[in-house]
Scaffold this motif. Structure first.
Motif, PDB file in Angstrom:
ATOM      1  N   SER A  22       0.839  -1.194   0.000  1.00 40.01           N
ATOM      2  CA  SER A  22       0.000   0.000   0.000  1.00 40.01           C
ATOM      3  C   SER A  22       0.869   1.237   0.000  1.00 40.01           C
ATOM      4  O   SER A  22       1.798   1.347   0.807  1.00 40.01           O
ATOM      5  CB  SER A  22      -0.921   0.007   1.225  1.00 40.01           C
ATOM      6  OG  SER A  22      -1.482   1.287   1.420  1.00 40.01           O
ATOM      7  N   GLY A  57      -6.995  -4.045  -8.860  1.00 35.36           N
ATOM      8  CA  GLY A  57      -8.208  -3.686  -8.128  1.00 35.36           C
ATOM      9  C   GLY A  57      -8.137  -2.237  -7.699  1.00 35.36           C
ATOM     10  O   GLY A  57      -7.880  -1.343  -8.499  1.00 35.36           O
ATOM     11  N   ARG A  58      -8.306  -2.006  -6.390  1.00 34.73           N
ATOM     12  CA  ARG A  58      -8.224  -0.649  -5.854  1.00 34.73           C
ATOM     13  C   ARG A  58      -6.828  -0.336  -5.320  1.00 34.73           C
ATOM     14  O   ARG A  58      -6.604   0.730  -4.752  1.00 34.73           O
ATOM     15  CB  ARG A  58      -9.253  -0.475  -4.733  1.00 34.73           C
ATOM     16  CG  ARG A  58     -10.688  -0.652  -5.196  1.00 34.73           C
ATOM     17  CD  ARG A  58     -11.647  -0.507  -4.049  1.00 34.73           C
ATOM     18  NE  ARG A  58     -11.601   0.817  -3.450  1.00 34.73           N
ATOM     19  CZ  ARG A  58     -12.311   1.176  -2.395  1.00 34.73           C
ATOM     20  NH1 ARG A  58     -13.110   0.303  -1.819  1.00 34.73           N
ATOM     21  NH2 ARG A  58     -12.221   2.399  -1.909  1.00 34.73           N
ATOM     22  N   SER A 197     -13.367   3.106   5.195  1.00 33.83           N
ATOM     23  CA  SER A 197     -14.421   2.742   4.248  1.00 33.83           C
ATOM     24  C   SER A 197     -15.752   2.701   4.986  1.00 33.83           C
ATOM     25  O   SER A 197     -15.812   2.945   6.194  1.00 33.83           O
ATOM     26  CB  SER A 197     -14.127   1.382   3.611  1.00 33.83           C
ATOM     27  OG  SER A 197     -14.301   0.342   4.566  1.00 33.83           O
TER      28      SER A 197
END
Length: 300
Positions: A22, A57-58, A197
């Protein structure tokens, strides 16, 4: 001949992204913004003439070239770290603690002098972060993290410190403006404040008996203590627990919006199993048990 090496900052940024998976987590570890990390990685790719990361993906994933480069760069940085540690010869042993940001700022930091007094032979390093450490690489001595459950990890032992009740909070003024909110389903009509989220709110609402949870909207503030502070400022409703919001509840800065008795996980202490009974870690663990058992920290 002079060495033709890429900038060390770029190498550290790429290694952190590859290891943590990340850009944002790498930025937290390196204490820089995620945009700076991204720029370092792009500059490194341009210098090498190769793609090291690809969208997945994200998030991001390593390319085959990136995987090979990371394996070698990681070994090189490990050598630099070991050589530096050998020469540094600190007079006091460092006790590195990675901690969930909200717990670090609201629970650990106010009472840090107590821990320092208990461990006079240790230099305590407290890193508020959501990144997960690699115990095998000696990145950290102990971790304090909120998890749904502490699954098994090779060579790592975990102890549950607290499994606090999770409940929706808002300012007293906000609660007064929305006096018609009396049940969990009513919360869908008011602004909700999220962490990273909307998943935690979705889980909480389902556990509270809301049969159909629609797509949720609202600001995402990444850290629980920021969401709680936004609620205290009257910006909406956040999910909290007594560990993080106990003092605000006692002082009246926050109030519960609806009655509930829901638990979504707990705070865990993790360290290497082989070092579990080391005096410094045992003292830290006992101090944390007391910390989480005090009023405003016991999940009541």
């Amino acid at each position: 001949m002079a060495r033709r090496l890429p900038p060390l900052l770029a190498l550290r940024a790429f290694e952190a992204v590859g290891r943590l998976g990340s850009v944002r987590a790498a930025g937290e570890e390196l204490a820089v913004s995620h945009t700076v990390v991204s720029r370092h990685v792009r500059n490194l790719e341009q210098r090498l003439g190769a793609r090291l990361l690809r969208p997945a993906g994200r998030g991001l994933a390593l390319t085959p070239e990136g995987q090979r480069y990371l394996a070698q760069i990681g070994q090189a940085l490990d050598l630099v770290e070991r050589a530096t540690a050998e020469l540094s010869a600190p007079r006091r042993r460092t006790l590195a603690i990675w901690c969930a940001p909200g717990v670090a700022s609201r629970r650990v930091l106010p009472r840090l002098p107590e821990l320092e007094a208990l461990l006079p032979q240790h230099e305590i390093t407290l890193l508020p972060t959501l990144a997960r450490p690699d115990f095998a690489r000696d990145e950290v001595d102990a971790e304090i993290i909120y998890l749904e459950t502490a699954g098994p990890r090779d060579g790592v032992r975990a102890e549950l410190l607290s499994s606090p009740r999770v409940f929706p909070v808002a300012s007293a003024a906000f609660r007064a403006r929305h006096s018609d909110v009396v049940a969990p389903a009513d919360l869908l009509r008011v602004p909700l404040i999220h962490e990273e989220s909307t998943e935690q709110w979705q889980r909480w609402l389902r556990r509270a008996g809301v049969a159909e949870v629609p797509p949720l909207r609202g600001p995402r503030l990444w850290h629980a203590h920021l969401a709680i502070e936004a609620a205290r400022l009257g910006q909406g409703v956040a999910l909290a627990n007594a560990v993080l919001a106990g003092e605000d509840l006692a002082a009246g800065g926050l109030v519960e919006m609806v009655p509930s008795d829901i638990r979504l996980g707990g705070y865990y202490f993790l360290s290497e199993a082989a070092r579990w009974d080391e005096p410094g870690l045992a003292t830290l663990r006992g101090w944390l048990r007391d910390l989480f058992a005090t009023p405003n920290g016991n999940g009541a």
